[in-house]
Write a protein that holds these residues in place. Structure first.
Motif, PDB file in Angstrom:
ATOM      1  N   MET A 118      85.738  11.788  32.664  1.00 34.55           N
ATOM      2  CA  MET A 118      87.192  11.914  32.655  1.00 34.55           C
ATOM      3  C   MET A 118      87.854  10.687  33.261  1.00 34.55           C
ATOM      4  SD  MET A 118      88.230  14.460  31.034  1.00 34.55           S
ATOM      5  CE  MET A 118      89.951  14.289  31.547  1.00 34.55           C
ATOM      6  N   GLN A 119      87.244  10.108  34.304  1.00 34.74           N
ATOM      7  CA  GLN A 119      87.803   8.892  34.909  1.00 34.74           C
ATOM      8  C   GLN A 119      87.831   7.758  33.897  1.00 34.74           C
ATOM      9  OE1 GLN A 119      85.881   7.831  38.609  1.00 34.74           O
ATOM     10  NE2 GLN A 119      85.888   9.948  39.299  1.00 34.74           N
ATOM     11  N   GLY A 120      86.726   7.589  33.156  1.00 35.48           N
ATOM     12  CA  GLY A 120      86.677   6.547  32.145  1.00 35.48           C
ATOM     13  C   GLY A 120      87.680   6.791  31.030  1.00 35.48           C
ATOM     14  N   PHE A 121      87.796   8.047  30.593  1.00 34.04           N
ATOM     15  CA  PHE A 121      88.700   8.395  29.501  1.00 34.04           C
ATOM     16  C   PHE A 121      90.157   8.148  29.890  1.00 34.04           C
ATOM     17  CE2 PHE A 121      91.318  11.566  27.246  1.00 34.04           C
ATOM     18  CZ  PHE A 121      91.042  11.207  25.936  1.00 34.04           C
ATOM     19  N   ILE A 122      90.552   8.634  31.067  1.00 30.77           N
ATOM     20  CA  ILE A 122      91.937   8.479  31.514  1.00 30.77           C
ATOM     21  C   ILE A 122      92.281   7.006  31.721  1.00 30.77           C
ATOM     22  CG2 ILE A 122      93.539   8.923  33.423  1.00 30.77           C
ATOM     23  CD1 ILE A 122      92.246  11.674  33.732  1.00 30.77           C
ATOM     24  N   THR A 123      91.351   6.254  32.299  1.00 31.92           N
ATOM     25  CA  THR A 123      91.598   4.828  32.515  1.00 31.92           C
ATOM     26  C   THR A 123      91.843   4.103  31.192  1.00 31.92           C
ATOM     27  OG1 THR A 123      90.207   4.832  34.506  1.00 31.92           O
ATOM     28  CG2 THR A 123      90.663   2.700  33.501  1.00 31.92           C
ATOM     29  N   ALA A 124      91.116   4.509  30.145  1.00 28.05           N
ATOM     30  CA  ALA A 124      91.261   3.856  28.846  1.00 28.05           C
ATOM     31  C   ALA A 124      92.565   4.211  28.156  1.00 28.05           C
ATOM     32  CB  ALA A 124      90.075   4.227  27.940  1.00 28.05           C
ATOM     33  N   ILE A 125      92.956   5.493  28.194  1.00 28.06           N
ATOM     34  CA  ILE A 125      94.128   5.899  27.419  1.00 28.06           C
ATOM     35  C   ILE A 125      95.438   5.748  28.170  1.00 28.06           C
ATOM     36  CG2 ILE A 125      92.756   7.550  26.090  1.00 28.06           C
ATOM     37  CD1 ILE A 125      94.181   9.790  27.658  1.00 28.06           C
ATOM     38  N   ALA A 126      95.373   5.593  29.497  1.00 30.08           N
ATOM     39  CA  ALA A 126      96.606   5.534  30.285  1.00 30.08           C
ATOM     40  C   ALA A 126      97.077   4.106  30.544  1.00 30.08           C
ATOM     41  CB  ALA A 126      96.407   6.256  31.618  1.00 30.08           C
ATOM     42  N   ASN A 127      96.455   3.153  29.901  1.00 28.71           N
ATOM     43  CA  ASN A 127      96.824   1.759  30.096  1.00 28.71           C
ATOM     44  C   ASN A 127      97.694   1.282  28.930  1.00 28.71           C
ATOM     45  OD1 ASN A 127      97.013  -0.912  30.750  1.00 28.71           O
ATOM     46  ND2 ASN A 127      94.878  -1.415  30.293  1.00 28.71           N
ATOM     47  N   PRO A 128      99.010   1.176  29.110  1.00 32.18           N
ATOM     48  CA  PRO A 128      99.899   0.736  28.024  1.00 32.18           C
ATOM     49  C   PRO A 128      99.505  -0.617  27.444  1.00 32.18           C
ATOM     50  CG  PRO A 128     101.162   1.599  29.862  1.00 32.18           C
ATOM     51  CD  PRO A 128      99.746   1.469  30.342  1.00 32.18           C
ATOM     52  N   LYS A 129      98.931  -1.476  28.287  1.00 25.66           N
ATOM     53  CA  LYS A 129      98.513  -2.786  27.800  1.00 25.66           C
ATOM     54  C   LYS A 129      97.407  -2.651  26.756  1.00 25.66           C
ATOM     55  CE  LYS A 129      99.807  -5.285  32.001  1.00 25.66           C
ATOM     56  NZ  LYS A 129      99.343  -6.091  33.146  1.00 25.66           N
ATOM     57  N   GLY A 130      96.568  -1.617  26.923  1.00 23.61           N
ATOM     58  CA  GLY A 130      95.519  -1.379  25.947  1.00 23.61           C
ATOM     59  C   GLY A 130      96.106  -1.005  24.597  1.00 23.61           C
ATOM     60  N   TRP A 131      97.121  -0.144  24.611  1.00 26.36           N
ATOM     61  CA  TRP A 131      97.801   0.238  23.375  1.00 26.36           C
ATOM     62  C   TRP A 131      98.454  -0.986  22.725  1.00 26.36           C
ATOM     63  CZ3 TRP A 131      98.041   5.162  21.186  1.00 26.36           C
ATOM     64  CH2 TRP A 131      97.500   6.193  21.959  1.00 26.36           C
ATOM     65  N   ALA A 132      99.150  -1.764  23.528  1.00 26.21           N
ATOM     66  CA  ALA A 132      99.832  -2.949  23.012  1.00 26.21           C
ATOM     67  C   ALA A 132      98.834  -3.938  22.414  1.00 26.21           C
ATOM     68  CB  ALA A 132     100.643  -3.616  24.124  1.00 26.21           C
ATOM     69  N   PHE A 133      97.690  -4.053  23.071  1.00 23.96           N
ATOM     70  CA  PHE A 133      96.656  -4.971  22.605  1.00 23.96           C
ATOM     71  C   PHE A 133      96.156  -4.571  21.215  1.00 23.96           C
ATOM     72  CE2 PHE A 133      92.037  -5.518  22.172  1.00 23.96           C
ATOM     73  CZ  PHE A 133      91.984  -6.887  22.066  1.00 23.96           C
ATOM     74  N   PHE A 134      95.855  -3.302  21.039  1.00 22.44           N
ATOM     75  CA  PHE A 134      95.328  -2.854  19.750  1.00 22.44           C
ATOM     76  C   PHE A 134      96.391  -2.938  18.650  1.00 22.44           C
ATOM     77  CE2 PHE A 134      92.010  -0.688  22.317  1.00 22.44           C
ATOM     78  CZ  PHE A 134      90.904  -1.269  21.700  1.00 22.44           C
ATOM     79  N   ILE A 135      97.634  -2.637  19.018  1.00 21.97           N
ATOM     80  CA  ILE A 135      98.716  -2.739  18.032  1.00 21.97           C
ATOM     81  C   ILE A 135      98.857  -4.178  17.543  1.00 21.97           C
ATOM     82  CG2 ILE A 135     101.219  -2.579  17.728  1.00 21.97           C
ATOM     83  CD1 ILE A 135     101.168  -0.208  19.677  1.00 21.97           C
ATOM     84  N   ALA A 136      98.656  -5.117  18.471  1.00 22.36           N
ATOM     85  CA  ALA A 136      98.804  -6.534  18.121  1.00 22.36           C
ATOM     86  C   ALA A 136      97.549  -7.101  17.464  1.00 22.36           C
ATOM     87  CB  ALA A 136      99.129  -7.339  19.374  1.00 22.36           C
ATOM     88  N   LEU A 137      96.363  -6.625  17.901  1.00 18.66           N
ATOM     89  CA  LEU A 137      95.109  -7.243  17.465  1.00 18.66           C
ATOM     90  C   LEU A 137      94.593  -6.737  16.127  1.00 18.66           C
ATOM     91  CD1 LEU A 137      92.697  -9.125  18.173  1.00 18.66           C
ATOM     92  CD2 LEU A 137      91.582  -7.102  19.120  1.00 18.66           C
ATOM     93  N   LEU A 138      94.628  -5.436  15.913  1.00 18.99           N
ATOM     94  CA  LEU A 138      93.971  -4.873  14.736  1.00 18.99           C
ATOM     95  C   LEU A 138      94.623  -5.221  13.382  1.00 18.99           C
ATOM     96  CD1 LEU A 138      92.758  -1.378  15.976  1.00 18.99           C
ATOM     97  CD2 LEU A 138      91.391  -3.383  15.441  1.00 18.99           C
ATOM     98  N   PRO A 139      95.941  -5.107  13.257  1.00 17.78           N
ATOM     99  CA  PRO A 139      96.550  -5.352  11.932  1.00 17.78           C
ATOM    100  C   PRO A 139      96.169  -6.668  11.264  1.00 17.78           C
ATOM    101  CG  PRO A 139      98.138  -4.335  13.394  1.00 17.78           C
ATOM    102  CD  PRO A 139      96.952  -4.672  14.238  1.00 17.78           C
ATOM    103  N   PRO A 140      96.101  -7.802  11.999  1.00 16.90           N
ATOM    104  CA  PRO A 140      95.751  -9.058  11.327  1.00 16.90           C
ATOM    105  C   PRO A 140      94.352  -9.068  10.716  1.00 16.90           C
ATOM    106  CG  PRO A 140      96.787  -9.487  13.443  1.00 16.90           C
ATOM    107  CD  PRO A 140      96.470  -8.036  13.404  1.00 16.90           C
ATOM    108  N   PHE A 141      93.479  -8.157  11.180  1.00 15.36           N
ATOM    109  CA  PHE A 141      92.106  -8.137  10.680  1.00 15.36           C
ATOM    110  C   PHE A 141      91.884  -7.066   9.619  1.00 15.36           C
ATOM    111  CE2 PHE A 141      91.768 -10.143  14.855  1.00 15.36           C
ATOM    112  CZ  PHE A 141      91.019 -11.262  14.540  1.00 15.36           C
ATOM    113  N   ILE A 142      92.958  -6.472   9.140  1.00 12.58           N
ATOM    114  CA  ILE A 142      92.864  -5.463   8.088  1.00 12.58           C
ATOM    115  C   ILE A 142      93.331  -6.075   6.771  1.00 12.58           C
ATOM    116  CG2 ILE A 142      93.757  -3.254   7.252  1.00 12.58           C
ATOM    117  CD1 ILE A 142      93.933  -2.342  10.137  1.00 12.58           C
ATOM    118  N   ASP A 143      92.456  -6.017   5.793  1.00 15.67           N
ATOM    119  CA  ASP A 143      92.749  -6.537   4.459  1.00 15.67           C
ATOM    120  C   ASP A 143      93.442  -5.441   3.652  1.00 15.67           C
ATOM    121  OD1 ASP A 143      92.737  -7.504   1.847  1.00 15.67           O
ATOM    122  OD2 ASP A 143      90.811  -8.512   2.087  1.00 15.67           O
TER     123      ASP A 143
END
Length: 208
Positions: A118-143
């Motif tokens: 649960m500590q690992g899960f909460i740390t991963a999902i509660a970080n807004p920077k993580g969300w922002a990172f994936f929103i910015a990183l993933l789209p350019p690599f999708i064809d």
């Protein structure tokens, strides 16, 4: 392959590895836990963290992040609650008390596997920077000319594989440091170092 753009994947892998290996909240948590409870037990935290990372990555692509941004209270509850709990654990470890501190006599811990996950899960999902990172990183690599589902499956698999590899590296480093310091005179020092890191992660999660 007609389900993934290999040229984009070839750029994505080193890009994400560099981002993952850079010290961050989850990597610091792995280092701290590797130091305090060892690599084997830290694996349970990693499992929870990887589930969280997979959820964040998938949700970011399909648009759930937009909903989350409209209801920031959800983030605030996770951020402050999770941060406060990690800070509390850090204080306990710094004082050589609590479930995650190394026992001065037996070198054992008593925190449950479920709590570690649960500590690992909460740390991963509660970080807004993580969300922002994936929103910015993933789209350019999708064809856009290829199926979304197959691409997302491959990219998330690679993300989790690279993330797990980096977590192992950090946790192993913590375990090695623990072995170098682990004798009766240095056990408290290990707890203070790991506890200070844990408190830092708590503050980082809450106010980062």
């Amino acid at each position: 392959m007609d389900f993934i753009n290999l040229s984009l994947l070839a750029v994505f892998i080193p890009t994400f590895f560099v981002v993952s290996i850079t010290p961050g909240m989850c990597m610091t948590l792995a280092l701290s836990m590797g130091m305090s409870i060892g690599l084997k037990n830290t694996l349970y935290m990693m499992y929870g963290e990887l589930v969280g990372v997979g959820l964040v990555a998938t949700s970011s692509v399909i648009g759930v992040a937009t909903i989350m941004l409209k209801y920031p209270t959800i983030f605030l509850i996770l951020k402050y609650g999770g941060g406060a709990y990690l800070f509390y654990l850090g204080i306990q470890m710094w004082l050589s008390r609590g479930k995650m501190a190394i026992n001065l006599d037996e070198y054992k811990y008593s925190i449950s596997k479920k709590n570690l996950m649960m500590q690992g899960f909460i740390t991963a999902i509660a970080n807004p920077k993580g969300w922002a990172f994936f929103i910015a990183l993933l789209p350019p690599f999708i064809d856009q000319s290829l199926p979304m589902f197959s691409q997302l499956t491959v990219l998330i698999f690679m993300i989790l594989l690279l993330e797990f590899s980096c977590l192992i590296i950090y946790a192993t480093g913590g375990k090695t440091l623990r072995k170098l310091l682990q004798n009766s005179s240095n056990v408290r020092l290990i707890n203070k170092i790991a506890g200070s890191m844990m408190m830092g992660i708590g503050v980082w999660l809450a106010f980062g």
